[in-house]
Design a protein around this motif. Structure first.
Motif, PDB file in Angstrom:
ATOM      1  N   TRP A 125       0.820  -1.208   0.000  1.00  0.00           N
ATOM      2  CA  TRP A 125       0.000   0.000   0.000  1.00  0.00           C
ATOM      3  C   TRP A 125       0.858   1.263   0.000  1.00  0.00           C
ATOM      4  O   TRP A 125       0.594   2.193  -0.761  1.00  0.00           O
ATOM      5  N   ASP A 126       1.896   1.268   0.837  1.00  0.00           N
ATOM      6  CA  ASP A 126       2.718   2.488   0.918  1.00  0.00           C
ATOM      7  C   ASP A 126       3.694   2.631  -0.247  1.00  0.00           C
ATOM      8  O   ASP A 126       4.336   3.659  -0.400  1.00  0.00           O
ATOM      9  N   PRO A 173      -2.232   4.784   2.531  1.00  0.00           N
ATOM     10  CA  PRO A 173      -1.647   5.859   3.337  1.00  0.00           C
ATOM     11  C   PRO A 173      -2.080   7.216   2.781  1.00  0.00           C
ATOM     12  O   PRO A 173      -2.453   7.331   1.608  1.00  0.00           O
TER      13      PRO A 173
END
Length: 185
Positions: A125-126, A173
């Protein structure tokens, strides 16, 4: 705790071509590609003006030479994303062994896991560049120009699409943008 949602789908040439065409169109909106696109548009406008002026002046030889060429170049430029998408899908269909087996996307707490016949990968995700929703799919960009896609056709209902979107946004994020559905896309 709930198990992470997993989606299995078969690769489709038309879908792949559509994604590639979309990515090419998006790329042409930035930087040097944008300037090049506008240069071609201006050139085609001038060529069209010359063809029309030649026609009005009765210079049929110029019209017959420049007219078809201008139309051909205009058609190629206008159709470039679609042509590129179809050629890319054709190439992938013939050379990638992964398209003959189901593709599995799983959304975990750490990212998007991609499973294919010969590949297992995870896009954290990041580490994502962005996530975009289109009318027919979700695109998970791993850089500015490349993305994995999850077709909405594998979801059963608009409610499941909404739930998936909420799940994606909950994991992203703050520094990774979610680009919502644009009905014009």
């Amino acid at each position: 705790m709930d198990s992470p949602p997993s989606y299995s789908f078969d690769w489709r040439s038309r879908e792949h071509a559509s994604v590639t065409a979309f990515l090419v169109r998006q790329q042409s909106k930035d930087g040097i590609w944008r300037a090049l696109r506008w240069g071609i548009v201006i050139f085609l406008a001038l060529a069209t003006a010359v063809v029309l002026a030649s026609a009005l002046l009765g210079d049929l030889a110029s019209v017959l030479q420049l007219g078809p060429l201008t139309a051909l170049v205009g058609g190629i430029v206008y159709g470039f994303p679609t042509i590129t998408g179809r050629l890319q899908a054709w190439r992938v269909a013939r050379t990638d062994p992964n398209v003959s087996s189901p593709i599995i996307h799983t959304l975990t707490a750490s990212g998007l896991q991609i499973g294919m016949k010969t590949i297992s990968a995870e896009l954290k995700w990041d580490g994502m560049h962005s996530v975009r929703e289109t009318p027919s799919m979700f695109l998970f960009y791993y850089n500015k120009r490349r993305a994995y896609y999850l077709p909405k056709r594998v979801l059963g209902s608009p409610q499941e699409v909404s739930e998936l979107k909420d799940r994606i946004m909950a994991h992203l994020p703050v520094c990774v943008p979610f680009i919502p559905l644009d009905p014009r896309a």
